[in-house]
Design an enzyme around this catalytic site. Sequence first.
Site, PDB file in Angstrom:
ATOM      1  CG  ASN A   9       3.633 -23.282 -32.100  1.00 53.89           C
ATOM      2  OD1 ASN A   9       3.356 -24.473 -32.045  1.00 53.89           O
ATOM      3  ND2 ASN A   9       2.751 -22.321 -31.850  1.00 53.89           N
ATOM      4  CE  LYS A  11       1.165 -21.667 -34.930  1.00 50.50           C
ATOM      5  NZ  LYS A  11       0.420 -20.490 -35.342  1.00 50.50           N
ATOM      6  CG  HIS A  95      -0.159 -20.369 -29.196  1.00 53.57           C
ATOM      7  ND1 HIS A  95      -1.142 -20.157 -30.123  1.00 53.57           N
ATOM      8  CD2 HIS A  95       1.012 -20.027 -29.797  1.00 53.57           C
ATOM      9  CE1 HIS A  95      -0.592 -19.710 -31.249  1.00 53.57           C
ATOM     10  NE2 HIS A  95       0.719 -19.622 -31.069  1.00 53.57           N
ATOM     11  CD  GLU A  97      -2.609 -20.939 -33.472  1.00 49.09           C
ATOM     12  OE1 GLU A  97      -2.084 -22.034 -33.239  1.00 49.09           O
ATOM     13  OE2 GLU A  97      -2.168 -20.138 -34.330  1.00 49.09           O
ATOM     14  CD  GLU A 167       3.290 -16.283 -30.462  1.00 50.60           C
ATOM     15  OE1 GLU A 167       4.162 -16.632 -31.252  1.00 50.60           O
ATOM     16  OE2 GLU A 167       2.282 -16.955 -30.224  1.00 50.60           O
ATOM     17  N   GLY A 173       0.089 -15.971 -38.203  1.00 53.67           N
ATOM     18  CA  GLY A 173      -0.380 -16.693 -39.375  1.00 53.67           C
ATOM     19  C   GLY A 173      -1.035 -15.815 -40.421  1.00 53.67           C
ATOM     20  CB  SER A 213       3.849 -13.012 -39.781  1.00 48.64           C
ATOM     21  OG  SER A 213       2.496 -13.433 -39.879  1.00 48.64           O
TER      22      SER A 213
HETATM   23  P1  PGA Z   1       3.246 -17.749 -37.267  1.00 48.43           P
HETATM   24  O1  PGA Z   1       2.810 -18.334 -35.838  1.00 48.43           O
HETATM   25  O2  PGA Z   1       4.751 -17.595 -37.226  1.00 48.43           O
HETATM   26  O3  PGA Z   1       2.789 -18.767 -38.253  1.00 48.43           O
HETATM   27  O4  PGA Z   1       2.568 -16.426 -37.423  1.00 48.43           O
HETATM   28  C1  PGA Z   1       3.423 -17.897 -34.662  1.00 48.43           C
HETATM   29  C2  PGA Z   1       2.814 -18.614 -33.483  1.00 48.43           C
HETATM   30  O5  PGA Z   1       1.606 -18.857 -33.484  1.00 48.43           O
HETATM   31  O6  PGA Z   1       3.527 -18.976 -32.512  1.00 48.43           O
END
Ligand code: PGA
Length: 249
Positions: A9, A11, A95, A97, A167, A173, A213
């Site tokens: 991803n 982003k 997601h 976010e 998730e 993150g 992560s």
């Molecule tokens: P991350 O993000 O691996 O940076 O924690 C995962 C995601 O948001 O899909």
Amino acid sequence: MRKPVMAGNWKMYKTAAQTGAAIGALAPLVAGASHVDVVVCAPFVNLPAAVEAARGTNIEIGGQDLFWLKEGAYTGEVSAPMLKAVECRWVIIGHSERRQYFGETDETAAKKTVAALDAGLKPIVCVGERLEQREAGSTDAVLAMQFAGGLAGLTADQFAQVTIAYEPVWAIGTGKTATPEIAAEAHRFLRSQIRGKFGDAAAEACRILYGGSVKPENIQALMAQPELDGALVGGASLDPPSFASIVNF
Ligand code: PGA
């Protein structure tokens, strides 16, 4: 046997040129990875460059969101048929976010999932609890609600095309990965929800990815859990060698 999916991803990172270059660098590093589906989900404007760079490789390209109507006066939105037209195969839906910053709900995620399926895209539908929900002991209740609101309304045929990403929001993150056991427990719970709604075969077949992560250093321990069918990787997928070592776990 469920074939794992390793999805990056990206982003809101990289320009179109940087996207093409990164996929060009990733391709030879994952060329031997026939044991997994390799997916990169890029920002809308970078999708054509991503698709071009991935042509002839085993990397498939996805979007990170879509709007559920096919077309219309919806300034700023992008539809499922538009993603399909630029040769996307996958799309991330719901997601955390999007839920946190852009008002996404289980209801909008459900509409987007149906739109993706209607266009022939493979949705990766994200669920997961926030920290305060886990601390309050309501992880299962949150997952049950997200499943009921976002996925349970699909037909069995539609559901068969869905990949789920678990998730936990507190792990995204933050550098805090769920332990493999915590992840597996949530996956088992989600699979029980699938079993209840769509039956044993659907529950056995559904691919549930872990996200939050994921790094080259922890992918092996995570994938050692038979419940985990791959990963949705943010930060550690941006660097081609790093994502390649996750893919080639
Ligand atoms: P991350 O993000 O691996 O940076 O924690 C995962 C995601 O948001 O899909």
